[in-house]
Write a protein that holds these residues in place. Structure first.
Motif, short mmCIF file in Angstrom:
data_model
loop_
_atom_site.label_atom_id
_atom_site.label_comp_id
_atom_site.label_asym_id
_atom_site.label_seq_id
_atom_site.Cartn_x
_atom_site.Cartn_y
_atom_site.Cartn_z
N GLU A 143 -6.35 2.07 9.55
CA GLU A 143 -5.29 3.26 9.18
C GLU A 143 -4.85 4.13 10.08
O GLU A 143 -5.39 4.32 11.87
N ARG A 144 -3.30 4.55 9.98
CA ARG A 144 -2.25 4.75 11.15
C ARG A 144 -2.19 6.60 10.16
O ARG A 144 -1.89 6.38 9.02
N SER A 145 -1.51 7.01 10.72
CA SER A 145 -1.62 8.68 10.39
C SER A 145 -0.17 9.43 11.42
O SER A 145 -0.76 9.03 12.48
N LEU A 146 0.54 10.05 9.98
CA LEU A 146 1.40 10.46 11.27
C LEU A 146 1.66 12.15 10.77
O LEU A 146 2.02 12.33 9.29
N SER A 147 1.68 13.36 11.10
CA SER A 147 2.37 14.36 10.58
C SER A 147 3.63 14.85 11.07
O SER A 147 3.70 15.23 12.42
N LYS A 148 4.11 15.88 10.47
CA LYS A 148 5.87 16.21 10.05
C LYS A 148 5.76 17.35 9.98
O LYS A 148 5.46 17.69 8.59
N PRO A 149 6.52 18.73 10.77
CA PRO A 149 6.80 20.01 10.07
C PRO A 149 7.96 19.36 8.38
O PRO A 149 8.97 18.83 9.32
N VAL A 150 7.16 20.33 7.77
CA VAL A 150 8.77 20.58 6.78
C VAL A 150 8.41 21.98 6.36
O VAL A 150 7.99 22.34 5.96
N THR A 151 9.82 22.19 5.31
CA THR A 151 10.51 23.08 5.65
C THR A 151 9.84 23.22 3.93
O THR A 151 10.88 21.84 3.24
N ILE A 152 9.76 24.20 2.76
CA ILE A 152 9.38 24.41 1.87
C ILE A 152 10.40 26.29 1.49
O ILE A 152 9.81 27.18 2.23
N TYR A 153 11.33 25.61 0.91
CA TYR A 153 11.85 27.21 0.15
C TYR A 153 11.05 27.85 -0.49
O TYR A 153 10.32 27.90 -1.37
N ASN A 154 11.32 29.00 -0.47
CA ASN A 154 11.18 29.83 -1.51
C ASN A 154 11.32 29.31 -2.91
O ASN A 154 12.35 28.68 -3.30
N ARG A 155 10.95 29.78 -3.67
CA ARG A 155 10.76 29.27 -5.50
C ARG A 155 12.15 29.47 -6.10
O ARG A 155 12.98 28.92 -6.70
N ASN A 156 13.36 30.20 -5.83
CA ASN A 156 14.13 31.01 -6.07
C ASN A 156 15.32 29.92 -5.10
O ASN A 156 17.12 30.51 -5.68
N SER A 157 15.20 29.34 -4.21
CA SER A 157 15.87 28.95 -3.48
C SER A 157 17.07 27.85 -3.90
O SER A 157 16.77 26.94 -4.87
N ILE A 158 17.91 27.61 -3.84
CA ILE A 158 19.23 26.73 -4.60
C ILE A 158 20.22 25.98 -3.17
O ILE A 158 21.08 27.21 -2.63
N SER A 159 20.38 24.76 -2.74
CA SER A 159 21.84 24.78 -2.40
C SER A 159 22.48 24.09 -3.45
O SER A 159 22.03 23.19 -4.44
N TRP A 160 24.39 24.90 -2.58
CA TRP A 160 24.56 23.94 -3.67
C TRP A 160 25.42 23.02 -2.83
O TRP A 160 26.43 22.96 -3.88
#
Length: 851
Positions: free
Chosen positions: A388-405
């Protein structure tokens, strides 16, 4: 929304592309995450402006770097960050806390220098300086520093300060980017390798990392990667493999167990033999794991579309089979998302993507952006042993109302017609408002009622602040039930609410997207052939998907429906919108280009970005005031009717001033629409062309005098034998008078005058007939009367299309004399037989007019 959309969409529209594909998104993720904190002081006092920081962030975005959302660290000061310089532990703390790989910090000072005069105008002077540091977050290393100073004048102090900070920003920004790019280039040139140390526990990772970097000068950077089965693995950047080998040979605390171009394995001397047996085994490694920021509203999209990429490497000379890949983001996923790869070939790398199933309830709780840890795990069997190999990485989760145009079609996920709050709101007002008798199209009436329910609900227009986050330009968008709860929102919020309410009662919607704005269009349900039922001014509506759609300028929600409609139409055409949408398809038919603007079809958008289940969010605290809505609706209906009357009058006056045969026949058609047949006949009686004879045929058709109608159609054909539309009218005449076989022959001849049935459908409006009748079951007939069976008429036209196509291929042509002679004596009983008068209005909208 205005302003920020202008910034982001101007670049997107110029390239005719709205969203980045997965490959570009992953490429962008290879650039480091950067956080920018520059404290600005005026006369010794800290101020909340970010002029210099924003300038640097914008330039970073242009260069492809990822920028961390300022709101993640808005209370952080540069003084605190300065402690990370030369302090790996402190620097790594900020890296883990905010996901930053590069820290840009600095101070800007503005000091008042008194007043002076230029040409008798008093000017305030400010002098200042900015000092910037660039720090590598993994090691605390100072990559570079930039300093600039200047002075600026202004007629007031605020203007002078703004000018000064703007000047300082301009002076340092390019130098900061240049130093960052130099560092990236150095890293690209340096070799990347893994350093695996056998027999060391994870608790000793930091101490070992520090010792190795101090003792081995060829190691330029070292980063903990993962721990597995007594092996501590680091990612390293080295200057030279040969130098690394020499330095390790002289390093007494660890022995080289194995050295390959991609990995060096070390162990304490006492564990060398055990380490060598482990190092000879095949190991499948995770060499890269990238995942973009998460938008909660797109959770359904992520379940079917891979959003991240995992790269695994098989360095052995044998195949590794049945490799299970799993991804888990704790707290936001109930179970890991998994995928099995049947085989990874020897000495190869495999890029693997995995869809991710989120827990929507957890995502909808997010009022702010968060940094979560995405965990990737690879499990396989090697030599009978489970590895078994594992790796962690930080990820941004935006707030529920966010949208990228950058992905504008994702706005469709905010349109929630099945939400109980939306359904109740729409149906309560439609069921409660009493309306006078009117001939307006049903969709228009319902839209006016719903519009006024929102209009009188008391929602205030408030612009959202835009912000930079993770390489995206973000906007906040409320779900409809939230807007009804908070009662404040901007143009996109109002457009989404109206779209949801209209869709909940079966009215199709779409969004109009300009360079700095979004508003709504809805389907009136009126076929394009009958656009006159809405307005006689073509500039008041848009033809889309075969029917008439009305634009609504949602920023005018406090104005009348007619004002919002007319303004929306004016804006649409002023910006170069086409009267018929669909000339250019983009994004697999979700987005359509119309002139210089774009249309997002909500129904098509739902296929990729389905509506979000938002039942858990707060709903409205008050209900619509029905008496207020009713009063407002009645006024709007009167305004709509007055607008209709004005467009009608303007059309008649314009046509009358021209006075030619076509213009006068157009007036006759308008009179026919209002059942003024005798007046229509008088208007055209002075002309004797093919256009007029066809119009007279239609007039007598609707006056229920089929013999006269037939004679006029025949005269029109004699003057212009190639106009299929007149044959269509004759076919409708015979059909309505219970002669379906003769009717079909005329339909065949009508279609044969065109290159293809599709062209005939388009020119003659047959596509509107079929669309109008589509899905309508055969109607029961009253044996005492001839009824118009929509299904029967639809079948006749479809069969005529098939026959016409077959005969065209055989080279057979109709002779007009034969078919007209065949119908010459059909209408008996004193030359007037006539159809059931109640059915004449049914076919009025289907008649063809020769202009």
């Amino acid at each position: 929304m205005k302003g920020f959309l202008g910034f982001i969409l101007s670049a997107i529209l110029s390239a005719s592309v709205f969203s980045q594909d997965a490959e570009k998104a992953i490429k962008r993720m290879t650039q480091p995450d950067v956080m920018v904190v520059v404290d600005e002081y005026v006369d010794g006092s800290f101020v909340g402006t970010r002029a210099i920081a924003v300038s640097i962030e914008n330039e970073l975005l242009k260069e492809g770097f990822k920028v961390i959302d300022y709101h993640m660290f808005e209370n952080l000061r540069a003084k605190e960050l300065e402690a990370s310089e030369g302090n790996p532990e402190k620097a790594r703390e900020y890296s883990n806390r905010f996901g930053a790989e590069i820290i840009i910090l600095g101070y800007a000072q503005a000091e008042y220098g008194g007043e002076t005069e230029f040409y008798d105008v008093k000017q305030h002077k400010y002098t200042g300086q900015v000092d910037i540091k660039i720090i590598y977050a993994e090691t605390g290393e100072l990559i570079g520093s930039v300093t600039a100073s200047d002075r600026r004048f202004g007629q007031d102090k605020k203007g002078a300060v703004n000018a000064l900070f703007k000047s300082l920003a301009s002076k340092v920004t390019k130098n900061v980017i240049s130093k960052l790019k130099e560092r990236m280039k150095e890293e690209e040139q340096a070799r990347k390798i893994e350093i695996a140390v056998y027999g060391i526990s994870p608790s000793k990772a930091l101490a070992l990392e520090s010792k190795l970097k101090d003792a081995i000068s060829s190691v330029k950077a070292l980063k903990y990667k993962f721990f597995d089965t007594n092996v501590l693995v680091f990612d390293a950047i080295i200057s030279s493999e040969e130098q690394l080998r020499r330095e390790l040979a002289n390093y007494g605390e660890l022995k080289i167990v194995k050295l390959t171009p991609r990995r060096v394995t070390l162990s304490p001397p006492e564990m060398e033999r055990e380490a060598k047996s482990t190092a000879t085994e095949g190991i499948l490694d995770i060499v890269d794991f990238s995942i973009p920021p998460i938008f909660p509203s797109q959770y359904s999209f992520y379940a079917y579309n891979p959003i991240g990429q995992l790269t695994v490497e098989n360095p052995t000379n044998r195949e590794i089979r049945n490799v299970k890949i799993s991804i888990l983001i704790p707290d936001y996923m109930k179970v890991p998302s998994e995928k099995v790869v049947s085989v990874i070939k020897p000495n190869s790398k495999e890029q693997i993507t995995v869809p991710v199933t989120f827990d929507i309830k957890s995502l909808l709780k997010l009022n702010e952006n968060v940094i979560a840890q995405a965990q990737a795990k690879v499990t396989y069997t090697s030599g009978g042993k489970v590895e078994e190999r594992s790796l962690s990485k930080p990820v941004t989760i935006y707030n529920r109302n966010s949208i990228s145009w950058r992905i504008p079609e994702s706005v469709c996920s905010f349109v929630t017609p099945n939400d109980g709050v939306v359904k109740e709101f729409a149906r309560v007002v439609l069921g409660s408002v009493k309306l006078p008798e009117t001939n307006l199209p049903r969709n228009v009436i319902n839209a006016i009622v719903i519009y006024n329910a929102v209009r009188t609900y008391g929602i205030k227009y408030v612009s959202d602040p835009w912000k930079v986050a993770g390489g995206e330009i973000l906007d906040n968008v409320y779900f409809p039930r939230e807007l009804l709860y908070y009662k404040t929102g901007d143009c996109d919020d109002h457009a989404i609410l109206l779209a949801s309410l209209l869709e909940s009662v079966g009215i199709r919607t779409a969004f109009i997207l300009t360079s700095d704005h979004i508003f709504l269009i809805f389907d009136t349900g009126v076929p394009k052939k009958n656009a006159y039922l809405v307005s006689f001014n073509p500039g008041d509506y848009i033809i889309y998907d075969g029917s008439v759609w009305l634009p609504i300028e949602t920023t005018l929600i406090n104005e009348s429906f007619t004002t919002a409609w007319k303004t929306g139409a004016e804006e649409y055409y002023k910006l170069g919108g086409l009267d018929k949408i669909g000339a250019l398809e983009v994004k697999e038919g979700i987005i359509f280009k119309s002139g210089n603007i774009y249309i997002i079809d909500v129904h098509r958008g739902w296929k990729v970005f389905p509506p979000v289940d938002v039942e858990g969010l707060p709903g409205p605290q008050t209900k619509p005031d029905i008496s207020l809505v009713s009063s407002s609706v009645l006024k709007d209906l009167d305004m709509f009717k007055e607008s209709y009357r004005q467009t009608l009058t303007e059309m008649i006056n314009t046509l009358g001033s021209k006075g030619d045969e076509v213009s006068i026949n157009k007036i006759a058609k308008i009179l026919v629409l209002f059942d003024r047949y005798d007046d229509a006949e008088k208007y055209v009686s002075k002309f004797s062309g093919a256009v007029t004879y066809n119009s007279l045929g239609n007039i007598y058709f609707l006056k229920n005098e089929p013999s006269k109608a037939f004679e006029f159609y025949k005269k029109s054909i004699e003057l212009d034998p190639n106009d299929g539309g007149v044959y269509l009218n004759a076919g409708l005449l015979f059909y309505l008078n219970d002669e379906p076989e003769t009717a079909q022959e005329f339909f065949e001849l009508a279609i044969s005058k065109f290159k293809t049935p599709e062209e005939a459908y388009e020119v003659l409006g047959i596509e509107d007939i079929l669309r109008e009748f589509e899905g309508v079951a055969a109607e029961k007939k009253d044996v005492s009367k001839k009824q118009v069976s929509k299904e029967e008429l639809k079948k006749l036209i479809e069969e005529a299309s098939k026959v016409s196509t077959q005969q065209s291929k055989k080279g057979k042509e109709y002779k007009k004399e034969e078919i007209f002679e065949k119908g010459q004596n059909v209408f008996v009983f004193g030359g007037r037989r006539g159809a059931d008068p109640t059915q004449l209005q049914t076919v009025k909208s289907l008649l063809y007019w020769k202009f």
